[in-house]
Scaffold this motif. Structure first.
Motif, PDB file in Angstrom:
ATOM      1  N   TRP A  20       0.834  -1.199   0.000  1.00 53.65           N
ATOM      2  CA  TRP A  20       0.000   0.000   0.000  1.00 53.65           C
ATOM      3  C   TRP A  20       0.872   1.253   0.000  1.00 53.65           C
ATOM      4  CZ3 TRP A  20       1.101   2.803   4.337  1.00 53.65           C
ATOM      5  CH2 TRP A  20       1.330   2.140   5.538  1.00 53.65           C
ATOM      6  N   SER A  21       0.291   2.343  -0.477  1.00 53.19           N
ATOM      7  CA  SER A  21       0.921   3.664  -0.487  1.00 53.19           C
ATOM      8  C   SER A  21      -0.132   4.662  -0.038  1.00 53.19           C
ATOM      9  CB  SER A  21       1.426   4.008  -1.893  1.00 53.19           C
ATOM     10  OG  SER A  21       1.816   5.372  -1.993  1.00 53.19           O
ATOM     11  N   GLU A  22       0.213   5.457   0.984  1.00 51.69           N
ATOM     12  CA  GLU A  22      -0.736   6.431   1.526  1.00 51.69           C
ATOM     13  C   GLU A  22      -0.038   7.775   1.720  1.00 51.69           C
ATOM     14  OE1 GLU A  22      -3.819   5.788   1.821  1.00 51.69           O
ATOM     15  OE2 GLU A  22      -4.053   3.627   2.121  1.00 51.69           O
ATOM     16  N   THR A  23      -0.837   8.820   1.825  1.00 50.63           N
ATOM     17  CA  THR A  23      -0.311  10.165   2.058  1.00 50.63           C
ATOM     18  C   THR A  23      -0.791  10.671   3.415  1.00 50.63           C
ATOM     19  OG1 THR A  23      -0.279  10.666  -0.304  1.00 50.63           O
ATOM     20  CG2 THR A  23      -0.209  12.542   1.203  1.00 50.63           C
ATOM     21  N   ASP A  33      -0.985  15.161   8.015  1.00 52.09           N
ATOM     22  CA  ASP A  33      -0.685  15.738   9.325  1.00 52.09           C
ATOM     23  C   ASP A  33       0.097  14.731  10.152  1.00 52.09           C
ATOM     24  OD1 ASP A  33      -2.603  13.906  10.632  1.00 52.09           O
ATOM     25  OD2 ASP A  33      -4.126  15.169   9.682  1.00 52.09           O
ATOM     26  N   ALA A  34       0.581  15.186  11.307  1.00 51.25           N
ATOM     27  CA  ALA A  34       1.445  14.353  12.154  1.00 51.25           C
ATOM     28  C   ALA A  34       0.723  13.109  12.654  1.00 51.25           C
ATOM     29  CB  ALA A  34       1.955  15.181  13.331  1.00 51.25           C
ATOM     30  N   LYS A  35      -0.512  13.272  13.114  1.00 48.25           N
ATOM     31  CA  LYS A  35      -1.229  12.127  13.665  1.00 48.25           C
ATOM     32  C   LYS A  35      -1.379  11.017  12.623  1.00 48.25           C
ATOM     33  CE  LYS A  35      -4.629  12.907  16.459  1.00 48.25           C
ATOM     34  NZ  LYS A  35      -5.966  13.277  17.035  1.00 48.25           N
ATOM     35  N   THR A  36      -1.683  11.397  11.391  1.00 42.33           N
ATOM     36  CA  THR A  36      -1.829  10.399  10.326  1.00 42.33           C
ATOM     37  C   THR A  36      -0.488   9.763   9.997  1.00 42.33           C
ATOM     38  OG1 THR A  36      -3.670  11.670   9.405  1.00 42.33           O
ATOM     39  CG2 THR A  36      -2.679  10.000   7.994  1.00 42.33           C
ATOM     40  N   ALA A  37       0.566  10.559   9.972  1.00 43.96           N
ATOM     41  CA  ALA A  37       1.896  10.008   9.700  1.00 43.96           C
ATOM     42  C   ALA A  37       2.268   8.958  10.743  1.00 43.96           C
ATOM     43  CB  ALA A  37       2.938  11.126   9.680  1.00 43.96           C
TER      44      ALA A  37
END
Length: 532
Positions: A131-134, A137-141
């Motif tokens: 998978w590849s995601e973007t 924000d920090a929480k998602t990273a």
């Protein structure tokens, strides 16, 4: 959380990776991802500077294979991500855990003509990753990093890419939280274990096939299983070393021999552990079995791939074998396989390999006899490796790595650098051809820079030998298969590496021993003239 703990997100990511056990990152800094480099030294992580993002990806792959864990890369927006896609495709094919963190542009919809702009960076990486995601924000990273590491540990081991916009990397962020916890194994369902045990008790000629997914089986686990069932065994190239060298019913990595289908057809039960039975594992559409086949694998996708199996069991190899041993109980059941027949068949197959790849096996024998048992070997797409993989038995599993699925040239030099970084003080070997090395020769500079005592066995026959043979077999006049090579010894010395060309088979062992104690990498040039 206090304000003093805030850092730019790029720096926080490095600190989070360190907290999750990462001590080495491979990559190349650029203006778009420089914020990711702000926290590397502060976090106490070593960064290995590759000469090309493709090299960085292969290094992370080699590091992951050597450690049994995962490798990490930092790359820039656009071309950096594109350059690493070939290694990610290789890692995907071979189920290797590589985590790529790439910077990306903040807006590619409303703005055009930006530096390193591409239409869909996330989508491009997704074509060669699990998978590849973007992360906007920090929480998602942080969540994506933990998701990737959790997948590596107890989910899908294949590569992941996390893209982070430049503005997000530059923005202040609070520290990450605690890591996700979970089991690292996949135990089999008890009813599946009982079924497998029942079938084995009935079998007179059981046959086991071990793939790379079973490489973590310990000797004290595999030996009792073989002693109790007495099966004939095969392994894929990636599964070499799982079956002990002294097991007399082992056909070795002979699945790609056409005649192996005849042997497999004799079995009255086939148990496949940790192998997709992919094209590159058997080089035919069907394994050759006529009896019931039981497949064991952690990957549901692998289990649903057509292989004409009668029964699929989702479990990791060690959990399954330990549960199977408990279910089988004590004692040993006889089988109708003959050790003499196995030895005779293996000798026949070696003769076939020798005829197909002349001038290689005598050199291979000399190298194998001189090679320490704990050496880790990385091979490339070259005739020397093709022949050696069929005839070189390994003492330990997971000690020979090859770009099997994607089949990319230039893999083994940077991958062996990653392996050598992970295995400080232990012998690491690169086997590569005269054409393939020119794909990634610049990474020799990285090996010199790091002072890695890497033995680089360069097979130089002055041509694309396998392609030439294939063209001739297809009745095509060989075209563009002869290239003008550089002076590899002079080129190695220009990088600051050692270089030697043995003139006889007897000179190979001393050259190899010297390479393992050198202060940097050594190219050992080998030609067909060595055994003429």
């Amino acid at each position: 959380m206090t304000k003093s703990l805030e850092r730019p997100l790029g720096a926080q990511i490095s600190h989070m990776l360190k907290d999750r056990g990462v001590d080495t990152i491979f990559g190349i800094p650029g203006v778009h991802n420089q914020e990711m480099y702000r926290g590397i030294e502060e976090a106490g992580i070593t960064h290995v500077l590759a000469r090309h993002e493709q090299g960085a990806g292969f290094m992370a792959d080699g590091y992951a294979r050597a450690t049994g864990g995962f490798g990490v890369c930092y790359v820039i927006t656009g071309p950096g991500l594109c350059n690493i896609m070939t290694p990610l495709g290789q890692a995907y094919s071979d189920s290797v855990s590589v985590l790529t963190l790439a910077s990306c542009l903040d807006d590619v919809t409303g703005r055009k003509g930006q530096l390193h702009q591409m239409k869909d960076q996330e989508g491009a990486a997704a074509t060669v990753c699990d998978w590849s995601e973007t992360a906007q924000d920090a929480k998602t990273a942080y969540r994506l990093i933990d998701r990737a590491l959790a997948d590596f540990s107890f989910g899908d081991p294949r590569p992941k890419t996390i893209n982070v916009p430049i503005a997000a990397l530059e923005g202040m962020a609070e520290p990450h939280g605690a890591p996700l916890r979970g089991e690292t194994g996949q135990p089999p369902a008890p009813e599946n274990v009982r079924f497998a045990a029942e079938q084995l008790r009935k079998a007179k000629k059981p046959l086991f096939v071990f793939g790379g997914g079973a490489k973590n089986l310990a000797v004290d686990c595999i030996t009792p299983l073989l002693d109790r069932v007495n099966p004939a065994t095969f392994c894929t190239f990636a599964g070499r070393g799982i079956v002990p060298l002294d097991y007399l019913l082992h056909y070795g990595p002979g699945l790609t021999r056409p005649d192996s289908a005849r042997v497999i057809a004799e079995a009255d039960l086939v148990l496949v552990v940790g192998s997709q039975l992919a094209e590159v594992d058997i080089w035919r559409e069907h394994l050759g079995h006529t009896a019931k086949m039981i497949r064991v694998d952690t990957n549901q996708e692998a289990l649903t791939t057509f292989a004409d199996a009668s029964y699929n069991i989702r479990a990791d190899a060690a959990s399954f074998v330990n549960a199977l041993l408990a279910e089988l109980g004590e004692g040993s059941q006889p089988s109708d396989w003959s050790a003499a027949d196995v030895a005779k068949t293996r000798a026949k197959w070696r003769t076939e390999v020798d005829a197909e790849f002349p001038n290689i096996l005598p050199i291979m024998d000399s190298l194998r006899d001189a090679m320490p048992d704990d050496a880790m070997i990385y091979s490339d797409m070259t005739q020397f490796a093709y022949a050696a993989k069929e005839c070189w038995d390994m003492a330990y599993p997971g000690h020979w790595h090859h770009p099997s699925g994607f089949g990319t040239l230039g893999y083994s030099l940077p991958a062996s650098i990653g392996g050598a970084v992970a295995r400080k003080g232990k012998p690491t070997v690169c086997i590569i051809g005269d054409y393939g090395i020119q794909y990634t020769i610049a990474e020799l500079g990285t090996a010199v820079e790091l002072g890695l005592p890497l033995a680089i066995l360069l097979w130089d026959n002055g041509k694309l030998g396998a392609i030439e043979d294939s063209m001739i077999a297809a009745q095509i006049a060989p075209n563009s298969v002869i290239q003008r090579n550089p002076d590899f010894l002079a080129l190695a010395r220009a990088y600051g590496a050692e270089a030697v060309e043995p003139k006889t088979l007897g000179e190979l062992a001393p050259a190899l021993a010297a390479a393992f104690t050198a202060k940097g990498p050594t190219i050992i040039r080998m030609t067909p003239a060595l055994c003429q």
